[in-house]
Design a protein around this motif. Structure first.
Motif, PDB file in Angstrom:
ATOM      1  N   ASP A  81       0.852  -1.192   0.000  1.00  0.00           N
ATOM      2  CA  ASP A  81       0.000   0.000   0.000  1.00  0.00           C
ATOM      3  C   ASP A  81       0.887   1.241   0.000  1.00  0.00           C
ATOM      4  OD1 ASP A  81      -2.060   1.770   0.137  1.00  0.00           O
ATOM      5  OD2 ASP A  81      -3.089   0.805   1.812  1.00  0.00           O
ATOM      6  N   THR A  82       1.512   1.489  -1.127  1.00  0.00           N
ATOM      7  CA  THR A  82       2.462   2.579  -1.278  1.00  0.00           C
ATOM      8  C   THR A  82       2.624   2.883  -2.760  1.00  0.00           C
ATOM      9  OG1 THR A  82       4.718   3.294  -0.780  1.00  0.00           O
ATOM     10  CG2 THR A  82       4.437   0.992  -1.352  1.00  0.00           C
ATOM     11  N   SER A  83       3.122   4.078  -3.080  1.00  0.00           N
ATOM     12  CA  SER A  83       3.353   4.442  -4.479  1.00  0.00           C
ATOM     13  C   SER A  83       4.557   5.364  -4.582  1.00  0.00           C
ATOM     14  CB  SER A  83       2.119   5.134  -5.072  1.00  0.00           C
ATOM     15  OG  SER A  83       1.025   4.245  -5.141  1.00  0.00           O
ATOM     16  N   THR A  84       5.164   5.379  -5.774  1.00  0.00           N
ATOM     17  CA  THR A  84       6.338   6.201  -6.019  1.00  0.00           C
ATOM     18  C   THR A  84       6.186   6.893  -7.377  1.00  0.00           C
ATOM     19  OG1 THR A  84       7.491   4.311  -7.014  1.00  0.00           O
ATOM     20  CG2 THR A  84       7.889   4.721  -4.680  1.00  0.00           C
ATOM     21  N   SER A  85       6.786   8.080  -7.492  1.00  0.00           N
ATOM     22  CA  SER A  85       6.623   8.849  -8.719  1.00  0.00           C
ATOM     23  C   SER A  85       7.838   9.727  -8.957  1.00  0.00           C
ATOM     24  CB  SER A  85       5.361   9.716  -8.653  1.00  0.00           C
ATOM     25  OG  SER A  85       5.389  10.557  -7.512  1.00  0.00           O
ATOM     26  N   LEU A  86       8.016  10.112 -10.207  1.00  0.00           N
ATOM     27  CA  LEU A  86       9.084  11.021 -10.618  1.00  0.00           C
ATOM     28  C   LEU A  86       8.437  12.248 -11.252  1.00  0.00           C
ATOM     29  CD1 LEU A  86      12.216  11.330 -10.951  1.00  0.00           C
ATOM     30  CD2 LEU A  86      11.894  10.483 -13.275  1.00  0.00           C
ATOM     31  N   HIS A  87       8.921  13.433 -10.892  1.00  0.00           N
ATOM     32  CA  HIS A  87       8.307  14.691 -11.312  1.00  0.00           C
ATOM     33  C   HIS A  87       9.341  15.584 -11.988  1.00  0.00           C
ATOM     34  CE1 HIS A  87       4.718  14.146  -8.549  1.00  0.00           C
ATOM     35  NE2 HIS A  87       5.572  13.217  -8.129  1.00  0.00           N
ATOM     36  N   ASP A  88       8.850  16.487 -12.845  1.00  0.00           N
ATOM     37  CA  ASP A  88       9.737  17.457 -13.484  1.00  0.00           C
ATOM     38  C   ASP A  88       9.998  18.639 -12.534  1.00  0.00           C
ATOM     39  OD1 ASP A  88       7.576  19.234 -13.633  1.00  0.00           O
ATOM     40  OD2 ASP A  88       7.231  18.939 -15.768  1.00  0.00           O
ATOM     41  N   PRO A  89      10.786  19.639 -12.919  1.00  0.00           N
ATOM     42  CA  PRO A  89      11.099  20.726 -11.992  1.00  0.00           C
ATOM     43  C   PRO A  89       9.896  21.549 -11.531  1.00  0.00           C
ATOM     44  CG  PRO A  89      12.741  20.647 -13.736  1.00  0.00           C
ATOM     45  CD  PRO A  89      11.645  19.704 -14.128  1.00  0.00           C
ATOM     46  N   LEU A  90       8.769  21.468 -12.239  1.00  0.00           N
ATOM     47  CA  LEU A  90       7.553  22.145 -11.799  1.00  0.00           C
ATOM     48  C   LEU A  90       6.671  21.245 -10.946  1.00  0.00           C
ATOM     49  CD1 LEU A  90       6.545  24.126 -15.021  1.00  0.00           C
ATOM     50  CD2 LEU A  90       7.636  25.003 -12.938  1.00  0.00           C
ATOM     51  N   GLY A  91       7.122  20.020 -10.708  1.00  0.00           N
ATOM     52  CA  GLY A  91       6.348  19.084  -9.907  1.00  0.00           C
ATOM     53  C   GLY A  91       5.316  18.299 -10.685  1.00  0.00           C
TER      54      GLY A  91
ATOM     55  N   ILE B  14       3.898  15.276 -12.880  1.00  0.00           N
ATOM     56  CA  ILE B  14       4.276  13.864 -12.907  1.00  0.00           C
ATOM     57  C   ILE B  14       4.828  13.494 -14.276  1.00  0.00           C
ATOM     58  CG2 ILE B  14       3.447  11.486 -12.755  1.00  0.00           C
ATOM     59  CD1 ILE B  14       1.342  12.449 -10.788  1.00  0.00           C
ATOM     60  N   VAL B  15       5.996  12.835 -14.262  1.00  0.00           N
ATOM     61  CA  VAL B  15       6.624  12.320 -15.477  1.00  0.00           C
ATOM     62  C   VAL B  15       6.394  10.820 -15.597  1.00  0.00           C
ATOM     63  CG1 VAL B  15       8.820  12.011 -16.694  1.00  0.00           C
ATOM     64  CG2 VAL B  15       8.354  14.151 -15.469  1.00  0.00           C
ATOM     65  N   SER B  16       6.565  10.105 -14.489  1.00  0.00           N
ATOM     66  CA  SER B  16       6.333   8.659 -14.506  1.00  0.00           C
ATOM     67  C   SER B  16       5.939   8.207 -13.103  1.00  0.00           C
ATOM     68  CB  SER B  16       7.566   7.890 -14.983  1.00  0.00           C
ATOM     69  OG  SER B  16       8.606   7.984 -14.030  1.00  0.00           O
ATOM     70  N   GLN B  17       5.255   7.060 -13.059  1.00  0.00           N
ATOM     71  CA  GLN B  17       4.800   6.489 -11.798  1.00  0.00           C
ATOM     72  C   GLN B  17       4.963   4.978 -11.855  1.00  0.00           C
ATOM     73  OE1 GLN B  17       0.944   8.526 -10.434  1.00  0.00           O
ATOM     74  NE2 GLN B  17       0.789   8.703 -12.647  1.00  0.00           N
ATOM     75  N   ALA B  18       5.387   4.379 -10.767  1.00  0.00           N
ATOM     76  CA  ALA B  18       5.390   2.921 -10.691  1.00  0.00           C
ATOM     77  C   ALA B  18       3.939   2.447 -10.608  1.00  0.00           C
ATOM     78  CB  ALA B  18       6.178   2.453  -9.477  1.00  0.00           C
ATOM     79  N   PRO B  19       3.578   1.369 -11.302  1.00  0.00           N
ATOM     80  CA  PRO B  19       2.188   0.893 -11.286  1.00  0.00           C
ATOM     81  C   PRO B  19       1.865   0.208  -9.961  1.00  0.00           C
ATOM     82  CG  PRO B  19       3.549  -0.561 -12.617  1.00  0.00           C
ATOM     83  CD  PRO B  19       4.432   0.576 -12.212  1.00  0.00           C
ATOM     84  N   MET B  20       1.508   1.005  -8.966  1.00  0.00           N
ATOM     85  CA  MET B  20       1.295   0.471  -7.620  1.00  0.00           C
ATOM     86  C   MET B  20      -0.155   0.703  -7.181  1.00  0.00           C
ATOM     87  SD  MET B  20       5.087   1.460  -6.106  1.00  0.00           S
ATOM     88  CE  MET B  20       5.194   0.256  -4.783  1.00  0.00           C
ATOM     89  N   ILE B  21      -0.457   1.791  -6.494  1.00  0.00           N
ATOM     90  CA  ILE B  21      -1.809   2.039  -5.991  1.00  0.00           C
ATOM     91  C   ILE B  21      -2.430   3.174  -6.799  1.00  0.00           C
ATOM     92  CG2 ILE B  21      -3.207   2.590  -3.970  1.00  0.00           C
ATOM     93  CD1 ILE B  21      -1.694  -0.036  -3.689  1.00  0.00           C
TER      94      ILE B  21
END
Length: 559
Positions: free
Chosen positions: A47-57, A59-66
């Motif tokens: 029950d967790t998620s992770t993401s990568l964002h550009d300099p403006l915050g 979302i660029v990519s997300q792990a397929p989690m929740i």
């Protein structure tokens, strides 16, 4: 074809490599988090998620989690961006929040963003969100009788903190630990999400060192634009028009009617507006859904409906406009309680499914269990608390192509099955007595809905606290194209030979020897049951998915 931006040439090969690299960073962050976590709700149920964002915050990519986490991180960061000057950040800074009224989810979900720098240039952010097993409040894990947010636990506004001073066993970690019942697990999970974010920062910096800062930043923009194009292509395949659907979630008071969620969807070309203003007013028990959760439900539905394989990021959300009414269950006023917001979030999704399913039944599956049915046990031992939290799967709805799958995590939650061994080796106050299909749970049809779950726990000590959350205890998953409804979900306590029903939202005390019985809904059926081939009915009989009486009564199977 090459893409030329800001004097930096991006060839298709590099774009694909860097684009896949963004996803790899989010995936590795998820791996670090899961392998470092302390509690079973994170370590096992994921029950967790992770993401990568550009300099403006963005979302660029997300792990397929929740999904309900993933598709809300953009709104959480948008709130932060409105409060802070991102250009004034340094490498020791981070943002922490859990306030649902600042575009968070519910209080158990702590969100963390860490900035990444290369040669003093801000190059992006790594984001993590973790459902923490306890966050304080009136009961372990979940206070079913909360009437305001303050009763649900520790509230963290969106604040900028120092990683070295505040997070690594610093003041914020100590404040969190002092306000929760299971500080070792909660603070341990908090540190796991910090180090997962730091891993993402390191990997992004390494990518920039290899490919160059401007090229990586341009790739971030390009993958978002690509996701927008694919989402628009998927939306344009839906016939223009206005679609309406509604669904209902359980009232905590059994004497009152269920709570209505209504969706009006306008499709025009490759743009969509979802208007949820017709939904019921907010309620005084914790099923209200904050705005970020509602937006996430809508985004998640359209991502699944369009079926595109593009990365899900900020670009995916651009064609979709969402309207909510302040003071409704889809946009409550502070401080309405929101702990069990997933009840309304799922009804947002199933109202959308019903809207399109009525008009396009060949493209849409019947309703599944579509709920976060969960239980939490708390036991106060000498010197502290033990808290265990588990989320159940349910049956998926059938479609025009196949039966629904059995006992799966539902679409917005996507939590994994928690092994029985994990519970029984970690805690000594409860154990599992039975685990299997919920009998009689699928909705019947030409294609049958999936089975729900039946799980039975034996309580081994006195004074154990039980908190439940869920839905479909008073309404049922609907079928499509003549398919039948799935079953109700049910919770009960068996005590001294008596079966005591309990509601979807309950907090109560348990005694040694009690059996806690949890059954979740099966999915709705699709099509007329009499059109189901005899061979498939016989196969269900042989696998004990169907009783002989059901085969005769529903499918007309002769002796």
């Amino acid at each position: 074809m090459r893409k030329q931006e800001r004097g930096v040439d991006i060839d298709p090969v590099t774009l694909n490599i860097v684009g896949d690299g963004f996803l790899s960073i989010a995936l590795e962050m998820g791996t670090v988090l899961l392998t470092s976590a302390y509690s079973s709700i994170v370590r096992e149920a994921k029950d967790t998620s992770t993401s990568l964002h550009d300099p403006l915050g963005r979302i660029v990519s997300q792990a397929p989690m929740i999904p309900t986490h993933m598709n809300s991180m953009a709104l959480a960061f948008a709130h932060i961006r409105s409060q802070y000057d991102l250009m004034a950040l340094g490498p020791d800074d981070a943002f922490v929040m859990n306030n649902p009224y600042e575009m968070g989810q519910h209080l158990n979900d702590i969100i963390l963003f860490v900035p990444a720098f290369h040669e003093d240039h801000l190059i992006g952010f790594a984001g993590t969100v973790v459902h923490h097993v306890d966050i304080g409040g009136g009961a372990p894990a979940s206070n079913a009788y909360a009437t305001e947010l303050y009763q649900e636990g520790l509230i963290l506004p969106a604040v900028k903190v120092s990683i070295e001073r505040d997070l690594k066993d610093g003041v914020l970690s100590r404040i969190i630990g002092a306000n929760v019942r299971a500080p070792d697990r909660v603070v341990g999970d908090f540190h796991a999400q910090l180090f997962a974010a730091l891993r993402g920062v390191s990997l992004l910096r390494r990518m920039v060192e290899r490919y160059g800062r401007q090229k990586v930043l341009n790739c971030m923009e390009t993958v978002q634009d690509h996701s927008e194009r694919l989402m628009r292509a998927g939306l344009s395949a839906i016939p223009d028009g206005v679609y309406e659907g509604e669904d209902f979630t359980d009232s905590q008071d059994r004497e009152k009617p269920p709570v209505r969620v209504h969706a009006r969807v306008s499709v025009q070309g490759d743009d969509v507006e979802v208007d949820l203003s017709g939904s019921d007013d907010e309620v005084r028990y914790p099923i209200n859904a904050p705005v970020a959760s509602v937006h996430s439900s809508v985004f998640s539905y359209f991502v699944s409906m369009t079926g595109e394989s593009a990365p899900v990021n900020d670009g995916s959300y651009r064609p979709i406009r969402i309207v909510t009414r302040p003071g409704s269950v889809c946009n409550p006023f502070f401080p309405a309680p929101v702990r069990s917001r997933m009840a309304v979030c799922y009804r947002v999704m199933t109202a959308l499914k019903r809207a399109f399913g009525t008009a396009l039944p060949e493209r849409i599956a019947a309703c599944g269990a579509d709920a976060t049915n969960s239980i939490a046990f708390g036991y106060r031992r000498a010197g502290g608390y033990d808290v265990y939290h588990e989320v159940f799967g349910g049956g998926n709805g059938a479609s025009a192509r196949s039966d629904g799958e059995d006992c799966l995590a539902q679409g917005l939650s996507n939590t994994a099955n928690t092994p029985i061994e994990s519970l029984e080796t970690e805690f000594d106050f409860v154990r599992v007595k039975a685990y299997g299909f919920a009998p009689g749970s699928p909705g019947h049809g030409r294609y049958r809905g999936g089975h729900g779950v039946r799980k039975v726990y034996e309580v081994l000590r006195d004074d154990v606290t039980l908190s439940t959350a869920g839905d479909r205890h008073s309404t049922r998953p609907w079928g499509l194209a003549g398919g039948e409804e799935g079953s109700h979900s049910r919770y009960s306590i068996q005590r001294n030979g008596e079966c005591i029903p309990i509601g979807a939202l309950t907090t109560c005390s348990l005694h040694r020897g009690d059996l806690v019985i949890c059954e979740t809904s099966g999915g709705g059926g699709w099509g007329d049951p009499h059109e189901r081939p005899r061979s498939e009915v016989l196969e269900d009989l042989a696998a004990e998915r169907l009783t002989p009486a059901e085969a005769r009564r529903i499918y007309g199977l002769a002796e």
